[in-house]
Enzyme design. Structure first.
Site, PDB file in Angstrom:
ATOM      1  N   HIS A  56       0.813  -1.207   0.000  1.00  0.00           N
ATOM      2  CA  HIS A  56       0.000   0.000   0.000  1.00  0.00           C
ATOM      3  C   HIS A  56       0.854   1.268   0.000  1.00  0.00           C
ATOM      4  CE1 HIS A  56      -2.279  -3.214   2.012  1.00  0.00           C
ATOM      5  NE2 HIS A  56      -3.320  -2.709   1.394  1.00  0.00           N
TER       6      HIS A  56
ATOM      7  N   GLY B   3      -2.207   6.858   2.840  1.00  0.00           N
ATOM      8  CA  GLY B   3      -2.916   8.018   2.329  1.00  0.00           C
ATOM      9  C   GLY B   3      -4.410   7.850   2.171  1.00  0.00           C
ATOM     10  N   ASP B   4      -4.989   6.746   2.668  1.00  0.00           N
ATOM     11  CA  ASP B   4      -6.410   6.518   2.425  1.00  0.00           C
ATOM     12  C   ASP B   4      -7.306   6.936   3.595  1.00  0.00           C
ATOM     13  OD1 ASP B   4      -5.836   4.510   4.273  1.00  0.00           O
ATOM     14  OD2 ASP B   4      -7.113   3.037   3.293  1.00  0.00           O
TER      15      ASP B   4
ATOM     16  N   ARG C 116      -0.323   0.389   9.388  1.00  0.00           N
ATOM     17  CA  ARG C 116       0.699   0.261   8.359  1.00  0.00           C
ATOM     18  C   ARG C 116       1.970   1.013   8.686  1.00  0.00           C
ATOM     19  NH1 ARG C 116      -4.100   0.521   3.974  1.00  0.00           N
ATOM     20  NH2 ARG C 116      -4.635  -1.666   4.154  1.00  0.00           N
TER      21      ARG C 116
ATOM     22  N   GLY D  12      -5.494   8.913  12.614  1.00  0.00           N
ATOM     23  CA  GLY D  12      -6.683   8.545  13.368  1.00  0.00           C
ATOM     24  C   GLY D  12      -6.882   9.426  14.592  1.00  0.00           C
TER      25      GLY D  12
END
Length: 593
Positions: A218, A420-421, A561, A576
């Protein structure tokens, strides 16, 4: 970067429509969720369900077929599917013999698939899972369970699919898949970044003369950034690291996969394999089968991975079993499914009805996104001292707009040490929550408002964020005695309950560089100041959450990650935790008027 898309918010749905349309002989889309199902309904066997984020095509949807998976649950780009998608995909292919899930070992996938399994077990369906953990760069050998899953998924899915088709029990299928996982090792290198659809910047940056060694699928940072090196030098280095991690000896047999990450050509992959084969021959290790292809990609990321799959007689038998899908085939190719003309017409009509329903839902979602969510003419003037059900609804609507507006900011933060999501996932979940909240204008139970918003997020976001941030609203409100109005003390109790549920689910503590670093101090501040009133309490919670965000810059990540970065994650704030702070800021702003 220019992407050949229409709307970034519809990339996955439009991709799946085209993908299933092109291969409708083999696949069909689940009518309600983003899942791909095999046309060939096979009975009296364990069902194999795979899945993960979209953007890695042809993994995962492209590995549904004869001798492979029965279904694939597909999340948003680089984000795990939500629990409902996983649940519905498995329900659609369950044959009464149980369901085995195979997926990569990432925090979001682990959380969402665990919850999907819980839903299925509540329905009396037996389940098991095997998490692929083949990336030798992401954790040392003594912490195998922390390793990421990358191209090794190909071999584990192949073996699991063959074991399922052989009619083995759920326990035996799980054992075979675990054996395949434990015999698989991969290392990767990135030469150029990928860019998410709708995002202005690449998910990471590399200089023209740099490469990232040990890069995750990712875009997670690798273990070493170094200067550009010739193919033979890279291949030899990667070979040595895999061999150090295995027990391979002269005379052993392996399968080799050289996998491109999206923009790497077969020419380059072949040059890499040339060197790998030379080194294997020198060490007396026999190649049973080799593959040069782009199976587990990362959008247009440049680079490749090398995977060794060690065989024994049992695994060789499963590997040689016939399998076929449009992107992957082994063994005898006879027996591929073919529908009669009458069945084709029936299926076509059903698909048209499904497509019309999806178009209508897409249109409804677009309508729901237009205009401001907050209704200032209905809101009580001045500072709120308590929250009625409609105050709570409008406050949460205000927060949804705030988070959607902050999507680029959250994306930028997450890109520094993640993929980056986060901004995309949060904005998508908030849009679904907004749609639900706008339907609750007559709701009289304040807790029901929080519960509905949380459930909408949980069932739509995917990734770790879906479970965690959905629980932020849902877990605290669920099961509470209905109340038309909640006080500062009620809100503090609700958030305390949510925190405990989130920590029980995700196991994170303060100092682990997660959203808990902002939520835990915010909850403590709420408990300490709830007797002072709603606004003072929310001011204290907002300040505590902001300090928690700042504190995350000091921590080494224990989850997600960024975990593989170790000390390289220090200096960056957690995305988060930032979202938690923005949510409390939104609460304070709305209550303050």
């Amino acid at each position: 970067m220019r992407k050949i898309i229409n709307d970034a918010d519809h990339v996955v749905s439009e991709m799946m429509e085209g993908f299933v349309g092109a291969y409708s002989r083999y696949f069909r889309k689940h009518p309600e969720v983003n899942a791909i199902l095999s046309r060939q309904k096979r009975t009296d066997k364990v069902a194999l369900v795979i899945g993960g984020g979209s953007g890695h095509e042809p993994m995962f949807g492209g590995f549904v077929g004869k001798g492979l998976a029965d279904a694939a649950a597909c999340g948003n780009i680089f984000a795990s599917p939500d629990p409902n998608t996983i649940y519905e995909a498995a329900k659609a292919v369950d044959n009464g013999k149980g369901v085995l899930f195979v997926y990569g070992c990432y925090a979001g996938d682990n959380l969402n698939f665990d919850m999907g399994e819980e839903f299925l077990r509540d329905d009396g369906i037996r389940t098991a899972h095997v998490r692929v953990q083949d990336d030798v760069a992401s954790a040392p050998k003594e912490r195998m369970e922390d390793r990421r899953g990358i191209a090794g998924d190909v071999f584990v899915v192949k073996i699991a699919g063959a074991a399922c088709d052989a009619g083995l029990s759920l326990e035996e299928v799980t054992r075979a898949a675990e054996k395949a996982r434990d015999h698989t090792r991969t290392i990767g290198v990135a030469t150029a970044p990928a860019q998410l659809p709708g995002v202005d910047k690449p998910i990471f940056e590399l200089g023209e003369d740099e490469i990232e060694y040990g890069m995750g699928l990712h875009g997670e940072r690798g273990v070493l950034r170094t200067l550009w090196q010739p193919a033979d030098v890279l291949a030899a280095k990667m070979y040595a690291q895999i061999m150090e991690d295995t027990d391979l000896q002269a005379g052993d047999e392996i399968c080799v996969l050289v996998n491109g990450l999206g923009s790497t050509t077969i020419t380059e992959l072949a040059i890499v394999y040339r060197k790998i084969k030379e080194l294997l021959d020198k060490d007396g290790i026999r190649v049973y089968d080799a593959d040069l292809n782009n199976y587990c990609t990362s959008q247009e990321m440049g680079g490749f991975s090398v995977t060794f799959f060690q065989l024994d007689e049992e695994l060789k038998g499963y590997y040689d079993s016939p399998c076929y899908c449009p992107y992957y085939a082994k063994g005898e190719l006879a027996g591929s499914s073919c529908r009669q003309a009458e069945e084709q017409e029936t299926v076509k009509k059903a698909e048209n009805r499904e497509a019309e329903g999806e178009d209508k839902r897409d249109g409804d979602a677009s309508d729901g996104e237009a205009g401001a969510a907050v209704e200032p003419d209905i809101r009580q003037k001045g500072v709120l001292n308590e929250l009625s059900a409609q105050d709570a609804r409008r406050m949460l609507l205000y927060i949804t707009d705030k988070i959607i507006e902050k999507k680029p900011y959250l994306t930028e933060i997450d890109s520094a040490i993640g993929d980056g999501d986060h901004g995309i996932g949060m904005a998508g979940g908030m849009k679904k929550a907004k749609e639900k909240l706008e339907q609750m204008a007559g709701e009289e139970n304040a807790y029901a408002v929080f519960e509905a918003a949380g459930k909408a997020m949980l069932m739509s976001m995917g990734g770790a964020s879906g479970v965690i941030f959905g629980s932020l609203y849902l877990a605290g409100a669920k099961g509470m005695e209905p109340k038309p109005v909640i006080t500062a003390k009620d809100l503090a109790r609700m958030e305390q309950k949510s925190l405990l549920a989130i920590q029980e689910r995700g196991k994170a503590e303060v100092g682990d560089k997660t959203m808990v670093d902002a939520l835990a101090p915010a909850v403590d501040a709420m408990k300490a100041s709830c007797n002072e009133g709603l606004l003072p309490m929310l001011r204290a919670a907002e300040a505590a959450a902001l300090q928690g965000v700042e504190d995350t810059k000091k921590y080494v990540a224990k989850f997600g990650r960024a975990k593989s970065l170790m000390e390289r994650a220090v200096g960056y704030q957690d995305a988060g935790a930032t979202s938690v702070w923005l949510i409390f800021q939104g609460m304070r702003e709305y209550v303050e008027g």
